[in-house]
Design an enzyme around this catalytic site. Structure first.
Site, short mmCIF file in Angstrom:
data_model
loop_
_atom_site.label_atom_id
_atom_site.label_comp_id
_atom_site.label_asym_id
_atom_site.label_seq_id
_atom_site.Cartn_x
_atom_site.Cartn_y
_atom_site.Cartn_z
CG ASP A 161 72.23 -16.82 -12.26
OD1 ASP A 161 71.91 -16.81 -13.47
OD2 ASP A 161 72.54 -17.88 -11.67
CG HIS A 171 75.22 -15.03 -15.35
ND1 HIS A 171 75.17 -16.31 -14.84
CD2 HIS A 171 76.29 -14.43 -14.75
CE1 HIS A 171 76.16 -16.48 -13.97
NE2 HIS A 171 76.84 -15.35 -13.90
#
Ligand SMILES: *[C@@H]1O[C@H](CO)[C@@H](O)[C@H](O)[C@H]1NC(C)=O
Ligand SMILES: *[C@@H]1O[C@H](CO)[C@@H](O)[C@H](O)[C@H]1NC(C)=O
Ligand SMILES: *[C@@H]1O[C@H](CO)[C@@H](O)[C@H](O)[C@H]1NC(C)=O
Length: 390
Positions: free
Chosen positions: A214, A237
């Protein structure tokens, strides 16, 4: 006699004292065998260090220590404001099915003056990610290391691997230095943010290597004076301010510098992300400087239209006011044609965005910019050409 005793006391006291102020977790029953739950022993060593006024060290020698249940190191009754966890070993979590749904594994609450130096945290997240990736109804999972309501914290040279949820979270804290930290988890591991900061002031993150599933670093509401420097990110991310603005009442994010960062194969580079919902929050005075992008899907992005499954976003406009965002010396390759995207709120357009020395390409060709409700200016060469409203 009296005089020589005094003499010996004065000469030897510092030496005796520094030896006495190291607490070895093995002396409190911890076993470096990977199978004996050592949580209570760690807490006993913590209580001893806490009860000492003056500096003390908790020594965790090499080997694997199972910390099978969530543990809180509370500073509420601490006399000491200088405790160092010196970790040469690995702390191993239990599988999620044994832990239940506590939202942390190791938590430091209301501490003042704690340093964690070295060590490996092994969050044992794989079975929970498999659960989340295959079906619903799985627990949220636990953040591996969480600091809440704390001040004067340092985390040096720690490695966090395979967290169930976030790796490291700093919440409600002041003056935190995170240096030389490594985070590793597979690109497909859900919700495993590397370092999350919220409701905190004066946090410095430097020389971090983050590879995770993430956000490498995520920044929540109420964060001010955050400095991020010398960070590599990927897979992951990217570095993200947000998601913000899910709630009406939120504190703003201000004074954030992100400097000398490298992104490789990430979903985003530098991102600001807000829910398309009414909110009183804001983001202001942010500098993204000297970023290198390699094959990044959204190198520069402001997304104020976050609304998963198109649900719960009345009027579909973000209330977060975004202003004073500078992008300076951002270079490299985009994995998609639109390398610069400002998708701001129709109710509160982004203002005072500045693009300086931008050079982003797509497939060795010029990339594109996309703007909605975004005002600002440029300086130096900007490629792709800016679409900001002057
Ligand atoms: C810390 O632990 C290591 C390994 O057990 C040991 O060699 C060292 O002497 C300890 N340090 C202190 C100050 O107790
Ligand atoms: C970042 O790296 C540079 C070059 O190695 C170094 O001079 C600088 O002090 C580092 N910054 C921080 C905040 O550690
Ligand atoms: C943000 O920085 C400005 C300018 O340095 C300063 O005046 C302001 O107090 C800072 N905000 C916070 C919340 O510290």
């Amino acid at each position: 006699m009296g005089l020589s005793l005094l003499f010996i006391t004065i000469i030897l006291y510092p030496a005796l004292r520094s030896a006495a102020d190291t607490y070895n977790v093995v002396d409190y029953g911890a076993k470096a065998d990977g199978g004996t739950d050592s949580g209570k022993s760690f807490l006993s060593a913590w209580a001893a260090a806490c009860g000492t006024s003056g500096p003390s060290t908790i020594n965790v020698s090499s080997g694997k220590y199972l910390i099978g249940s969530p543990v809180v190191f509370s500073g509420k009754d601490c006399k000491s404001t200088d405790i160092t966890f010196r970790i040469d070993g690995t702390l191993v979590a239990s599988d999620y099915r044994k832990v239940g749904d506590a939202d942390y594994w190791l938590k430091f609450d209301s501490v003042d003056g704690v340093t964690i130096s070295g060590g490996i945290l092994d969050g044992q997240g794989a079975s929970l990610w498999a659960c989340k990736n295959s079906r619903g109804g799985c627990p949220t999972g636990a953040t591996s290391l969480r600091f809440t309501k704390s001040s004067n914290v340092a985390i040096y040279g720690l490695t966090s691997a395979n967290a169930k949820l976030f790796h490291i979270a700093i919440d409600g804290s002041n003056n935190v230095k995170i240096r030389g930290v490594k985070v590793s988890a597979p690109g497909g591991s859900p919700n495993t943010d590397g370092i999350h900061v919220e409701q905190s002031n004066r946090v410095l993150i430097s020389s971090a290597q983050i590879a995770t599933g993430d956000d490498c670093i995520s920044v929540g509401q109420g964060t001010s004076n955050l400095w991020i420097e010398n960070v590599s990110c990927g897979p992951g991310h990217g570095i993200s301010i947000g998601s913000l603005g899910k709630q009406m009442e939120e504190q703003g994010v201000e004074n954030v510098t992100v400097k000398t960062v490298a992104f490789s194969g990430t979903e985003n580079g530098v991102r600001i992300k807000c829910w398309a919902r009414p909110s009183h929050g804001f983001v202001k005075n942010v500098v993204f400087q000297h970023a290198n992008m390699f094959n990044v899907q959204n190198p520069i992005i402001i997304d104020q239209n976050y609304c998963p499954h198109d649900q719960g976003c009345p009027n579909k406009a973000s209330g977060i006011k975004i202003s004073g965002i500078t992008y300076q010396d951002i270079q490299g390759s985009s994995a998609t044609q639109v390398a610069v995207k400002f998708d701001c709120s129709p109710k509160h357009p982004c203002t005072d965005i500045s693009l300086q020395d931008i050079k982003l390409t797509y497939n060795n060709q010029p990339a594109q910019s996309s703007c909605a409700y975004a005002d600002g200016s440029t300086n130096g060469a900007v490629n792709p050409a800016s679409c900001l409203k002057q």
